[in-house]
Write a protein that holds these residues in place. Structure first.
Motif, PDB file in Angstrom:
ATOM      1  N   GLY A  21       0.396  -1.551  -0.648  1.00 21.11           N
ATOM      2  CA  GLY A  21      -0.080   0.289  -0.207  1.00 21.11           C
ATOM      3  C   GLY A  21       0.921   1.298   0.243  1.00 21.11           C
ATOM      4  O   GLY A  21       2.025   1.146  -0.074  1.00 21.11           O
ATOM      5  N   LEU A  22      -0.306   2.476   0.045  1.00 23.21           N
ATOM      6  CA  LEU A  22       0.661   3.432   0.176  1.00 23.21           C
ATOM      7  C   LEU A  22       0.210   4.577   0.857  1.00 23.21           C
ATOM      8  O   LEU A  22       0.614   5.781   1.527  1.00 23.21           O
ATOM      9  CB  LEU A  22       0.494   4.484  -1.710  1.00 23.21           C
ATOM     10  CG  LEU A  22       0.526   3.619  -2.231  1.00 23.21           C
ATOM     11  CD1 LEU A  22       0.297   4.398  -3.990  1.00 23.21           C
ATOM     12  CD2 LEU A  22       2.495   3.318  -2.853  1.00 23.21           C
ATOM     13  N   SER A  23      -0.287   3.943   1.830  1.00 23.46           N
ATOM     14  CA  SER A  23      -0.790   5.387   3.018  1.00 23.46           C
ATOM     15  C   SER A  23       0.650   5.276   4.353  1.00 23.46           C
ATOM     16  O   SER A  23       0.975   4.643   4.863  1.00 23.46           O
ATOM     17  CB  SER A  23      -1.536   4.677   3.730  1.00 23.46           C
ATOM     18  OG  SER A  23      -2.145   5.280   4.665  1.00 23.46           O
ATOM     19  N   LEU A  24       0.846   6.096   4.360  1.00 22.54           N
ATOM     20  CA  LEU A  24       1.929   6.685   5.426  1.00 22.54           C
ATOM     21  C   LEU A  24       1.070   7.245   7.123  1.00 22.54           C
ATOM     22  O   LEU A  24       1.770   5.887   8.035  1.00 22.54           O
ATOM     23  CB  LEU A  24       2.925   7.492   4.861  1.00 22.54           C
ATOM     24  CG  LEU A  24       3.539   8.568   5.937  1.00 22.54           C
ATOM     25  CD1 LEU A  24       4.385   7.023   5.998  1.00 22.54           C
ATOM     26  CD2 LEU A  24       4.365  10.149   6.088  1.00 22.54           C
ATOM     27  N   GLY A  25      -0.250   7.261   6.288  1.00 22.84           N
ATOM     28  CA  GLY A  25      -1.594   7.940   7.850  1.00 22.84           C
ATOM     29  C   GLY A  25      -1.420   6.134   8.233  1.00 22.84           C
ATOM     30  O   GLY A  25      -1.262   6.218   9.062  1.00 22.84           O
ATOM     31  N   ALA A  26      -1.328   4.912   7.706  1.00 24.54           N
ATOM     32  CA  ALA A  26      -2.127   4.013   7.928  1.00 24.54           C
ATOM     33  C   ALA A  26      -1.115   3.658   8.734  1.00 24.54           C
ATOM     34  O   ALA A  26      -1.239   2.954   9.509  1.00 24.54           O
ATOM     35  CB  ALA A  26      -1.773   3.382   6.603  1.00 24.54           C
TER      36      ALA A  26
END
Length: 220
Positions: A194-199
């Motif tokens: 994935g590409l979510s830094l927030g996650a």
């Protein structure tokens, strides 16, 4: 792409000779206090201030709420947690190993819990994954005398999941597999495709810290 290259650097750090990981002396006691019933040895993530990090703090608090009247101590792995993974991660692995050794020698009845977030999870990988080639990784697991003192392992945002030949830590450790929980948030850029830094920073809010504490409480 930059973050992927950073992750690749962490893999390179884990490929350093085992001698580098074991060169640091056993960690001294933090304070002359009675041995706790349980101690969490936790490695913070990259860039976090010295200490347990926000995930480590939340995990220790959650575990304390689940083990009744038993005492829970906490040891923050003493390492740079910096962007130079080639030196940072092995230094953390050496310090964590030293702390396990110190506790085994001085508090043999204390049940130890290993934990880490992000690069800190990589630190724990270095001392728990089986000693066999794994891509660019060269793990240096705890010897049986020390491993026997570790009741559980909990890691979050583990980069080992997203490297060639990698995967969840329980599947890669014959010694610690059944004692390990490896939490990876949906789309976390460091442990999934994935590409979510927030996650990557969602483990307290998404309930996975509490889930991991439930797992560990059942094993201590």
């Amino acid at each position: 792409m930059v973050l992927r290259r950073v992750l690749g650097s962490l893999g390179a750090a884990m490929a350093l000779p085992a001698a580098l990981v074991s060169c640091v002396a056993a960690a001294p006691p933090v304070a002359a206090q009675p041995c706790p019933d349980i101690e969490v040895i936790f490695a913070r993530g990259t860039g976090a201030e010295p200490g347990l990090g926000f995930v480590g703090d939340a995990f220790v608090d959650a575990l304390r709420s689940k083990v009744g009247g038993r005492s829970v101590g906490a040891y923050a792995v003493n390492y740079p947690a910096g962007w130079n993974f080639d030196s940072s991660a092995p230094a953390g692995a050496a310090d964590a190993t030293g702390r396990v050794q110190w506790m085994a020698d001085n508090c043999p009845n204390t049940k130890l819990v290993l934990g880490g977030m992000s690069q800190g999870a990589g630190v724990i990988d270095l001392i728990t994954v089986d000693a066999r080639p794994l891509g660019r990784f060269t793990p240096n697991p705890l010897p049986p005398r020390l491993a026997d003192h570790v009741a559980a392992v909990a890691v979050f945002g583990n980069p080992l999941r997203d490297v060639p030949g990698g995967g969840p830590l329980p599947a890669l450790s014959g010694t610690f597999g059944s004692r390990t929980i490896d939490m990876c948030a949906l789309d976390d850029i460091f442990c999934t495709k994935g590409l979510s830094l927030g996650a990557h920073f969602s483990y307290v809010e998404n309930g996975m810290v509490n889930q991991a504490a439930d797992f560990v409480a059942g094993r201590v």
